[in-house]
Design a protein around this motif. Structure first.
Motif, PDB file in Angstrom:
ATOM      1  N   LEU A   1       0.801  -1.220   0.000  1.00 51.60           N
ATOM      2  CA  LEU A   1       0.000   0.000   0.000  1.00 51.60           C
ATOM      3  C   LEU A   1       0.837   1.274   0.000  1.00 51.60           C
ATOM      4  N   GLY A   2       1.914   1.300   0.789  1.00 46.85           N
ATOM      5  CA  GLY A   2       2.727   2.509   0.855  1.00 46.85           C
ATOM      6  C   GLY A   2       3.398   2.831  -0.461  1.00 46.85           C
ATOM      7  N   SER A   3       3.947   1.818  -1.119  1.00 43.62           N
ATOM      8  CA  SER A   3       4.587   2.066  -2.415  1.00 43.62           C
ATOM      9  C   SER A   3       3.556   2.405  -3.481  1.00 43.62           C
ATOM     10  N   GLU A   4       2.364   1.805  -3.391  1.00 42.27           N
ATOM     11  CA  GLU A   4       1.310   2.180  -4.331  1.00 42.27           C
ATOM     12  C   GLU A   4       0.925   3.640  -4.145  1.00 42.27           C
ATOM     13  N   TYR A   5       0.816   4.065  -2.881  1.00 37.88           N
ATOM     14  CA  TYR A   5       0.467   5.458  -2.645  1.00 37.88           C
ATOM     15  C   TYR A   5       1.549   6.384  -3.196  1.00 37.88           C
ATOM     16  N   TYR A   6       2.833   6.022  -2.963  1.00 32.35           N
ATOM     17  CA  TYR A   6       3.896   6.893  -3.478  1.00 32.35           C
ATOM     18  C   TYR A   6       3.854   6.977  -5.004  1.00 32.35           C
ATOM     19  N   THR A   7       3.696   5.866  -5.687  1.00 27.33           N
ATOM     20  CA  THR A   7       3.733   5.904  -7.155  1.00 27.33           C
ATOM     21  C   THR A   7       2.497   6.575  -7.744  1.00 27.33           C
ATOM     22  N   GLU A   8       1.403   6.607  -6.983  1.00 24.25           N
ATOM     23  CA  GLU A   8       0.227   7.347  -7.449  1.00 24.25           C
ATOM     24  C   GLU A   8       0.284   8.814  -7.035  1.00 24.25           C
ATOM     25  N   ASN A   9       1.123   9.118  -6.048  1.00 22.78           N
ATOM     26  CA  ASN A   9       1.269  10.496  -5.548  1.00 22.78           C
ATOM     27  C   ASN A   9       2.753  10.799  -5.355  1.00 22.78           C
ATOM     28  N   PRO A  10       3.551  10.740  -6.419  1.00 25.21           N
ATOM     29  CA  PRO A  10       5.010  10.832  -6.262  1.00 25.21           C
ATOM     30  C   PRO A  10       5.466  12.222  -5.828  1.00 25.21           C
ATOM     31  N   ILE A  11       6.466  12.240  -4.962  1.00 26.20           N
ATOM     32  CA  ILE A  11       7.090  13.502  -4.569  1.00 26.20           C
ATOM     33  C   ILE A  11       7.958  14.028  -5.708  1.00 26.20           C
ATOM     34  N   PHE A  12       8.569  13.114  -6.456  1.00 21.90           N
ATOM     35  CA  PHE A  12       9.355  13.468  -7.642  1.00 21.90           C
ATOM     36  C   PHE A  12       8.711  12.783  -8.848  1.00 21.90           C
TER      37      PHE A  12
END
Length: 537
Positions: free
Chosen positions: A387-398
């Motif tokens: 879930l955490g990596s999915e959230y990052y790739t859907e809401n990337p900081i970069f």
């Protein structure tokens, strides 16, 4: 279980020392010496120091969203701060935290009515994740073959599934010669390997749910879904659905329930697969679906705040391009009064990326900073479904377009039965699937600096363990970002309360961590970013 008497206050105090070799960066180091020198700052002693804190009983198994996970997040963020690793998050109260809400929920009443016949959740079907059927609803059913929407094969052509329940077969179609229609070979695709692709396709088409027919008989269904039975009585964690971001519910259903929904006998279901194989393409539905279907799958929900922890080392002339180094820092928490410390899974990967970040920060301080930027990404919620990596790739900081690779570490301090007595190995998964250059860089880093046995057993697309799809790198791979996954295999303490620090081989973990560091160093400092020239499954 041996108790570790660490507290977070003691942990923060230990950070004041940072790395045992930090002062060595003050000497003058040539460009040729730099990779080996800074890899040398990654030591078994430092890995152990941090893991004895993160995998101690006082962190209560680091359950997603719970106190222990948040204590671990604070420890990792403090480590980044102590080592001059920047927090890159501009929103929220902490620049090291990417905060977001998950949903903790338990199942209530669940059933499917087909006419007057009632099918029960936990016996005839299992729902994974969120449910759009909080109260009983009349529902229109539509059959959509295998539920595939791919350039090579689509079951959704001229098919309206908006607000409907889509019934599909598991897996993917084959031709009469035994080869898969999508790949044209004996290699299955992600449509078989990852059931989330079918729910994602159904979501894009506006469906409320996708029901996947599982097994050829009800006995098959019970065998294949046995592990989901216990989940009905335990709280589960996921993203849930919102009005603005609806997610099609994913359910596995028995052949008997499927037959009732499609108005046929269970033994007649397999005739569709044979017809597709004969035609060599998708065919129109032969079924007259049931008209009187009602569904209720009640879900009791509460919000669960959690956070990814990010550390950033800005590059020099190529700083807009980013290499991600990822590991998950959550684990299983406390079950039946026993603490699941997750020393290897994935405390070992977490302390590895922390030490790699510290090594790059020391290199930068000594004038050997990376040309490209380095993002150390400690993700939450992996044990709940990446879930955490999915959230990052859907809401990337970069921007993902500027993310050139993800090197993911998940379990590197033990060995499996296939390598009993041998700690000089690591499974490498996915390094060749999107970029031939990444695979070559990994091989060269190992040959030049480390000399471990790189085992590619689990890189086989037909590997029944499906490890390529089971850790955080996969969410990057879905976005066509090259990945390499470092993994020591499954051991007897996997997901058991006995996965403790005392069983970790820190010398082996040191070698793998240095291998990943050298691979990242090459990626960060080469003149051209690696190519994306492969599309292997």
């Amino acid at each position: 279980m041996k108790k570790h008497l660490y507290t977070l206050g003691l942990a923060v105090a230990l950070l004041s020392g940072c790395s045992t070799s930090q002062t060595a960066t003050q000497q003058r180091i040539s460009a040729e010496e730099a990779p080996s020198h800074f890899a040398g700052t990654i030591t078994a002693a430092d890995l152990e120091k941090h893991l004895r804190i993160l995998a101690s009983d006082s962190l209560e198994g680091r359950e997603t969203g719970e106190r222990g996970q948040k204590m671990a997040a604070e420890y990792i963020a403090n480590f980044f701060k102590a080592n001059n690793i920047t927090g890159p998050v501009s929103t929220g109260s902490n620049p090291y935290y990417q905060e977001f809400n998950l949903e903790k929920s338990t199942w209530g009443e669940g059933y499917v009515m087909v006419g007057q016949q009632k099918f029960s959740m936990g016996k005839d079907f299992f729902v994974l994740g969120a449910s759009p059927f909080q109260t009983e609803q009349n529902t229109e059913v539509v059959f959509a073959g295998y539920g595939i929407d791919d350039p090579a094969y689509s079951d959704y052509t001229n098919l309206n599934v908006k607000d409907k329940v889509v019934v599909v077969f598991s897996g993917e179609p084959k031709k009469n010669d035994g080869n898969y229609l999508i790949s044209g070979t004996d290699k299955m695709s992600t449509w078989t390997q990852d059931p989330r692709t079918k729910s994602a396709a159904a979501t894009k088409k506006g469906a409320k749910a996708v029901f996947v027919i599982t097994g050829n008989t009800d006995a098959d269904f019970q065998q294949m879904t046995r592990r989901y039975a216990g989940m009905l009585t335990r709280p589960s964690i996921g993203f849930g659905s919102t009005p603005t971001e609806p997610r099609a519910a994913l359910a596995y259903i028995s052949p008997t329930l499927a037959a009732n929904l499609l108005n046929v006998k269970p033994e007649q279901l397999t005739s569709y697969n044979s017809s597709v194989a004969k035609a060599g393409k998708s065919i129109s539905s032969p079924y007259k679906v049931a008209a009187n279907v009602k569904i209720k799958t009640e879900r009791n929900r509460q919000p669960l705040p959690t956070e990814n922890v990010l550390g950033y080392i800005e590059g020099t002339d190529l700083k807009d391009e980013v290499i991600v180094l990822s590991a998950h820092y959550d684990h299983e928490g406390i079950k039946d009064g026993k603490i699941y410390n997750g020393a290897n899974d994935d405390g070992s990967g977490t302390v590895a990326i922390m030490e790699i970040g510290q090594a790059f920060a020391e290199a930068k301080k000594a004038g050997h900073g990376p040309r490209r930027s380095i993002l150390i990404l400690a993700v939450t919620g992996e044990e709940k479904g990446l879930l955490g990596s999915e959230y990052y790739t859907e809401n990337p900081i970069f921007p993902l377009a500027n993310t050139i690779a993800d090197l993911n570490i998940d379990m590197i301090g033990r060995n499996d039965k296939q390598h009993e007595g041998n700690f000089n190995y690591i499974y490498v998964i996915g390094s060749d699937k999107l970029s031939s250059e990444l695979h070559a860089i990994s091989e060269n880093a190992n040959k030049t600096y480390v000399n471990m046995e790189l085992d590619y057993t689990f890189n086989d697309p037909n590997d029944p363990n499906r490890f390529y799809y089971r850790s955080d790198h996969y969410n990057f791979a879905k976005h066509k970002i090259p990945v390499a996954f470092y993994f020591n295999g499954v051991h007897e303490d996997y997901h058991q309360p006995t996965d403790d620090v005392e069983k970790i081989n820190f010398d082996a973990a040191q070698k793998v961590t240095r291998l990943v560091f050298h691979t990242a160093w090459d990626l960060a400092n080469r003149d051209k970013r690696i190519v994306v020239d492969s599309n292997k499954k």
